[in-house]
Design an enzyme around this catalytic site. Structure first.
Site, PDB file in Angstrom:
ATOM      1  N   GLU A 332     -16.405  30.937 -29.803  1.00 33.42           N
ATOM      2  CA  GLU A 332     -17.357  31.238 -30.880  1.00 33.42           C
ATOM      3  C   GLU A 332     -18.627  30.378 -30.852  1.00 33.42           C
ATOM      4  OE1 GLU A 332     -14.296  32.667 -34.364  1.00 33.42           O
ATOM      5  OE2 GLU A 332     -14.519  30.536 -34.077  1.00 33.42           O
TER       6      GLU A 332
HETATM    7  C1  TNX Z   1     -11.063  31.843 -35.145  1.00 34.34           C
HETATM    8  S1  TNX Z   1      -9.386  31.349 -32.816  1.00 34.34           S
HETATM    9  C2  TNX Z   1     -11.264  30.576 -34.614  1.00 34.34           C
HETATM   10  C3  TNX Z   1     -11.034  29.388 -35.440  1.00 34.34           C
HETATM   11  C4  TNX Z   1     -10.686  29.755 -36.851  1.00 34.34           C
HETATM   12  C5  TNX Z   1      -9.730  30.920 -36.856  1.00 34.34           C
HETATM   13  C6  TNX Z   1      -9.243  31.300 -38.197  1.00 34.34           C
HETATM   14  C7  TNX Z   1     -10.570  30.597 -32.380  1.00 34.34           C
HETATM   15  C8  TNX Z   1     -10.551  30.226 -30.986  1.00 34.34           C
HETATM   16  N1  TNX Z   1     -11.507  30.345 -33.283  1.00 34.34           N
HETATM   17  O1  TNX Z   1     -12.169  28.569 -35.403  1.00 34.34           O
HETATM   18  O2  TNX Z   1     -10.121  28.658 -37.467  1.00 34.34           O
HETATM   19  O3  TNX Z   1     -10.360  32.015 -36.272  1.00 34.34           O
HETATM   20  O4  TNX Z   1      -8.249  32.266 -38.126  1.00 34.34           O
END
Ligand code: TNX
Length: 523
Positions: A332
């Protein structure tokens, strides 16, 4: 007669790393019992009933094949656990000619295989396998005893028979996000105890994110001093000193569990950017963040200082991490330009390798020049996992729709999020990591991991609602091949774990999909 059997087994198993026998010498009638009726989770590869039982007595001895005094790690662990479990002291002795107790044959503490064979006789319990196997087998034995203890009539008996067992996947993990909310060393240890019982062998610690930096870096002290000072919702946060971290690593290692440290970057870095203004491209300090948005922060890819920072952070953490992996996050990074993201990942994997570790990352990181045998953690995009495979990476399966422990069970759940899915107890269990992604081959799947993100839970008690009972299902998804499992059979076994989960103080979610069997013995 007894001694002859042990001597025979010694000869027979002399090429095998470990074997254990518990010897009790009572002559009384043994209750008839069925080992295959004990609801073991994860389900073993095979269980053979011998129809009688072994009596747990106060004076048992663990015999081992090490030099006197040399069976340290596995024997100490079993001795300590035995006392907690049965209330009895366990003597530990090297195997001599005339043993009267438990027997462990072993070559060394460094064996990594989980496979074991456990032969439970009326007078002896014997385990074949290496040191790791011995501890995994002991967890099976512990589970059997805990389940037997739920009933006054069976509490001192272990049904006889043979268990042969082998995990489907090499990597079976959970993840704790200690960044969104901080969890103490004691809480992490409690979690380790539970995952050990269900034969997980990796614990991934998500040690940094926008809301908090949770591991002391001696060369960048403000990361924890300032960056660790709060958490989601504005609480006081916290952090692990390097000594705390080493304590966790050791506690896990004693249970043959490996810690995987994660420093999430180049996104998810607000806590670092708030602690050191010079890490930002504009040189300006960021505010600490206590909300739950994602994808707004990035390290400055163009600055030399960024790579000095990485080198220091990765170097200090790698130096106190005996396990093979360093997880760089990589998810992300929505505000890192794509070309810069690639530059960053390529440099980060080099630094990780320089410090002797294998790079691991969330599935996006397979866009970079990742080395063969690095590990891609699939959470979101199937193509990212197969792209990793094409580059020679191994894949750990954590699909958010099935394996995220922070997803709510349903719309009435107290804690959790639901951006990926609602995951009830059945959906969390009833999937096959080997068929989940088209084109991803079994030999490239290292294993599975169930991550617990902690935006909505601030301590272990709250987390238990999300963790249990789903964690038991992930243990089985990782250990037992899909052809040997079914929801129908699993849910019946799970139902019988409720009273001892309660006894251990675990506040699990009482899913209406399971016909829970609580016992009068349970507190
Ligand atoms: C996505 S999963 C994220 C996390 C969040 C999560 C909450 C991932 C690699 N990144 O930063 O905490 O969703 O469900």
């Amino acid at each position: 007669m007894q001694m002859t059997r042990i001597k025979l087994s010694l000869v027979f198993f002399s090429f095998i790393l470990i074997s254990i026998g518990l010897v009790s010498c009572g002559q009384e009638e043994r209750p008839k019992a069925s080992l295959s009726d004990v609801p073991i989770i994860p389900k073993p590869s095979s269980v053979e009933d011998h129809g009688s039982s072994f009596l747990i007595k106060p004076d048992l001895t663990l015999y081992h094949l090490y030099e006197p005094g040399a069976c340290k790690k596995a024997c100490d662990f079993v001795k300590e656990e035995w006392k907690l479990l049965t209330g009895y002291d366990l003597k530990v002795e090297p195997l001599m000619d005339a043993p009267e107790g438990i027997v462990l044959f072993a070559k060394g503490d460094d064996d990594k295989t989980d496979n074991y064979k456990m032969i439970i006789g009326e007078d002896v319990i014997q385990i074949e396998g290496g040191a790791t196997s011995f501890v995994r087998a002991f967890q099976t034995l512990k589970q059997i005893i805990l389940l037997q203890q739920q009933n006054e009539a069976t509490r001192n008996y272990i049904p006889t028979g043979v268990i042969v067992d082998e995990p489907n996947f090499e990597y079976r993990g959970t993840m704790l996000d200690v960044s969104r909310h901080f969890f103490t060393v004691e809480e992490v240890k409690e979690h380790i105890d539970m995952i050990a019982l269900y034969k997980f062998n990796y614990l991934h610690l998500h040690l940094s994110d926008d809301q908090g930096w949770r591991i002391e870096i001696k060369s960048w002290p403000n990361l924890t001093k300032h960056g660790g000072s709060t958490e989601v919702g504005g609480g006081v946060g916290g952090f692990f000193t390097q000594e705390d971290y080493k304590e966790i690593v050791q506690y896990a290692a004693d249970r043959f569990i490996t810690i995987v440290p994660e420093i999430d970057m180049p996104g998810h870095t607000n806590a670092a950017l708030a602690s050191y203004p010079e890490l930002n491209c504009d040189g300006k300090e960021r505010e600490l963040y206590t909300g739950i948005e994602v994808g707004f922060s990035t390290l400055c890819v163009d600055k030399e200082l960024t790579y000095k920072f990485l080198d220091d952070v990765i170097g200090e953490i790698s130096a106190i991490t005996p396990g093979p992996y360093f997880h760089l996050g990589g998810d992300e990074s929505h505000v890192t330009p794509e070309d810069e993201y690639l530059v960053f990942i390529n440099k980060a994997v080099e630094i990780i390798q320089k410090h002797g570790k294998t790079p691991m990352g969330w599935d996006e990181f397979t866009a970079g020049d990742i080395p063969v045998n690095s590990v891609a953690q699939h959470w979101h995009t199937p193509e990212n996992a197969t792209r990793g495979q094409a580059k020679g990476a191994k894949v750990v399966m954590s699909p958010a729709k099935r394996a995220y422990l922070d997803m709510q069970y349903d719309s009435t759940s107290t804690y959790g999020l639901h951006w990926a899915a609602y995951i009830d107890v059945k959906n969390g269990y009833d999937w096959d990591p080997e068929n989940y992604i088209e084109g991803l081959n079994k030999e490239n799947i290292l294993g599975i991991e169930a991550p617990l993100w902690t935006e909505t839970v601030s301590n272990l008690n709250e987390a238990e609602y999300l963790l249990y009972p789903r964690l038991l299902g992930y243990a089985e998804v990782g250990w037992t091949p899909s052809a040997d499992r079914s929801w129908e059979d699993y849910s019946k076994r799970l139902a019988k774990h409720s009273s001892y989960l309660q006894k251990m103080g675990v506040e699990f979610y009482e899913s209406p999909l399971v016909d829970w069997e609580t016992d009068v013995m349970a507190k």
